[in-house]
Scaffold this motif. Sequence first.
Motif, PDB file in Angstrom:
ATOM      1  N   SER A 237      58.714 -21.059  19.097  1.00 14.72           N
ATOM      2  CA  SER A 237      58.055 -22.343  19.584  1.00 14.72           C
ATOM      3  C   SER A 237      58.842 -23.523  19.341  1.00 14.72           C
ATOM      4  O   SER A 237      59.848 -23.569  18.456  1.00 14.72           O
ATOM      5  N   ASN A 238      58.336 -24.428  20.216  1.00 14.62           N
ATOM      6  CA  ASN A 238      59.148 -25.864  20.140  1.00 14.62           C
ATOM      7  C   ASN A 238      60.645 -25.714  20.038  1.00 14.62           C
ATOM      8  O   ASN A 238      61.351 -26.662  19.461  1.00 14.62           O
TER       9      ASN A 238
ATOM     10  N   GLY B 167      53.067 -19.217  16.183  1.00 16.88           N
ATOM     11  CA  GLY B 167      52.319 -20.424  17.113  1.00 16.88           C
ATOM     12  C   GLY B 167      52.876 -21.805  16.975  1.00 16.88           C
ATOM     13  O   GLY B 167      52.363 -22.759  17.228  1.00 16.88           O
ATOM     14  N   GLY B 168      54.136 -21.778  16.334  1.00 17.24           N
ATOM     15  CA  GLY B 168      54.655 -23.107  15.944  1.00 17.24           C
ATOM     16  C   GLY B 168      54.135 -23.975  14.984  1.00 17.24           C
ATOM     17  O   GLY B 168      54.552 -25.219  14.744  1.00 17.24           O
TER      18      GLY B 168
ATOM     19  N   ASP C 233      57.577 -11.671  19.541  1.00 14.42           N
ATOM     20  CA  ASP C 233      56.311 -12.340  19.053  1.00 14.42           C
ATOM     21  C   ASP C 233      55.906 -11.857  17.871  1.00 14.42           C
ATOM     22  O   ASP C 233      55.346 -12.883  16.977  1.00 14.42           O
TER      23      ASP C 233
ATOM     24  N   GLU D 268      58.338 -13.600  14.941  1.00 20.32           N
ATOM     25  CA  GLU D 268      58.150 -14.976  15.165  1.00 20.32           C
ATOM     26  C   GLU D 268      57.939 -15.712  13.194  1.00 20.32           C
ATOM     27  O   GLU D 268      57.083 -14.981  12.861  1.00 20.32           O
TER      28      GLU D 268
END
Length: 885
Positions: free
Chosen positions: A474-475, A502-503, A317, A320
Amino acid sequence: IQLFPKLINVLLIAFLVDIIPGLWAHQGTQPHSIKIEGDITLGGLFPVHSRGPAGVPCGEIKKEKGIHRMEAMLYALDQINSDPYLLPNITLGARILDTCSRDTYALEQSLTFVQALIQKDTSDIRCSNGEPPIIRKPERVVGVIGASASSVSIMVANVLRLFEIPQISYASTAPELSDNNRYDFFSRVVPPDSYQAQTMVDIVKALGWNYVSTLASEGNYGESGVDAFIQISREAGGLCIAQSLKIPREPKPGEFDKIIKRLMETSNARGVIIFANEDDIKRVLEAAKKANLTGHFLFVGSDSWGAKNSPILDQEDVAEGAVTILPKRASIEGFDLYFTTRSLENNRRNIWFAEFWEDDFKCKLTRPGIKLDSDKKKCTGEERISRDSSYEQEGKVQFVIDAVYAMAHALHNMHMDLCPGHTGVCDKMDPVEGRLLLNYIHSVNFNGSAGTAVLFNENGDAPGRYDIFQYQMSNTTSPGYKVIGQWTNNLRLNMEEMQFSGGSRQAPDSVCSFPCNPGERKKMVKGVPCCWHCELCDGYQYQLDEFTCEICPFDMRPTENRTGCRPTPIIKLEWHSPWAIIPVFLAILGILATLSVVITFIRFNDTPIVRASGRELSYVLLTGIFLIYLITFLMIAEPGAVVCAFRRLLLGLGMCISYAAMLTKTNRIYRIFEQGKKSVTPPKFISPTSQLVITFVLISVQVVGVFIWFAVVPPHTIIDYEELRPPNPELARGILKCDMSDLSLISCLSYSIVLMVTCTVYAVKSRGVPETFNEAKPIGFTMYTTCIIWLAFVPIFFGTAQSTEKMYIQTTTLTVSMSLSASVSLGMLYMPKVYVIIFHPEQNVQKRKRSFKAVVQAATMSTRLSTKSNDKQNGETKIEPDRTQ
């Protein structure tokens, strides 16, 4: 003199070559090496073993970076020797050494390559039979493949260049190896970190950042990478380094927490450029997560991070959105087939293969005199790589193969030039001249094992080719590294495929100062070219460029966003304006009243009241009153050359005519009564003709002055941009007006004011005459009232000079004041007569005529009586004068 340092180095190395092998033999630690016979021998340096603990040069075996890479050289030699078109009838041999990942140890090993180049004195050595000994000359190494680590390559390159032995590295990326003056015999098939740094600079700029921090592991790789990044960013411009931090070799507890805390001192620098080893990367991510800064920093990692999972394990995380780079590489299928078929039986030339076998299969080979450990299984020899153990081709295998092929192509081209039509190595290539071979190496250009071109620039560096990755969570169905672009001399980045914490598709900002809004200039912070304060271009300034505000030209004002200038609107007094309606209304009423009086007087021209008022001067005075009312329309009309000319002429002329006529009347009355006190002879110039002549003489002064003004300054219009230029440029207006300043306007009226004041003075002096004698009293009241009006006019007119409504107020004040003064004259002098003529015609009859002497005596008696008793009325002693005087 220049050869002296080189001579010292040669003597030193010769000493080491003689002494060190003896030491090895004495200690029983003679180093192992792989020796493959051939017509031409290449050297090889590989980190087969890791760095050993203190006092021990070598540690445990390195399967991927050591054995895989070394086998890649053997594989490449096999391919070249079996190729009928590349070096035909010439076999390449090899002498491969282990560097043990230590630069000093590698230096000792590399002395093997130069032994054949050092001439030894054997004159004092004799065999037992007295004959000279036969000493086998060591094989001559024409070129070296390696080394792996930059620190090792630097150490070895310093020795090989003394003996002019070309060197091609497959993994050393330190920027300092690009120095062609110090490492002129060094080349590499991998791009230097300076290209990697350039790639990272391009990525930072593509993300719109200009303020980043750097983080480097202490050592050659990290520090050189960051130095290259900083240098390139300075040359490129527009990119500033907020902080440049270093991770110690032996970090103390809490060291990474301190690093994160320091990075937060410049929290706007959210982008962090990181040149660090895997362990340091992992601990940086852990510290960021511990500080609850997940998603705050966006890391741009070097090839040491690349697409590896180990640095981000359990820290996904925090990682990312991280952007990483790797030299463009490919997996070589032929090598996979070659290596997975290696066994203890068919790979005896690799002296370290048995050790690799034990480590890879976690077993133990039996050796005579060595007891097998009970906790380890016995190797059967039937194990197979990839079947009984995990296998993944090491990333630099491609570059090892390309390095060997580059050396082979250079030798092939050299052979074609020096030995045309000769089979095998000819005399011109025995020995191979190192500097000439270096030239051929720099000239090679062929498709490498991955299908990409292998070539070198003037510094011996390969072109930069990188894949750019981003770690995404994400996604996506499978979190991991995704290729988002490439770099080959220039950046190709697919921004649409990028996503961040968080995308989010929007890259976080990493800037010292955000861009200024339109109409704001940058005020730079001294010493930090990426930091600035934004200052609004205020007043009438506009933004010339990002650093400068300029004042708009006098006839323009800034646009609403202050990025340019626009013409200032031009205004004039409009007929429908409230400031114009009232003066026009008064003027119209005045003109109608004036025309009514004139018409009445003309109709009743021969009646006693009209004749008694002095018809000639009355018509002159009424003309002046009419012109005073008329000037209102000229003051409001759109300025033009004709309008301006009539303004100049009529502005003072109407008042001049009126007050010249009244002055002539009051002067006549005053002279009559003053003369009467002295004698019974009437004064001169009291006839109607004389009065008209005096009046027109007075008027001519005004007319002559105006025409002189016409001659000196012809009437024209101007646009006054200064009069209505308030602090707020949105309210700025250019005023279309005649070329009449406040001073010239007052000058134009000054003569009329002089006449008015003079008339008032005579009215005061004539106050003692009978109230009905030649309108003395009405003229007096008219002048008193007019003076009051004009006294009120002056402070209003000049007191509004700084007002934004100046044009309206002054024009309205002037026209209303003139209309009021004309109305006072009209009302007090003629309205009572018109009233009598229209509504009381019975009073409009001829009175008894009296002599001049009787009139004067009656006036004198009236004056005396008024001074004796204030209670008596004038009617008691009133004597009706002769109105025809």
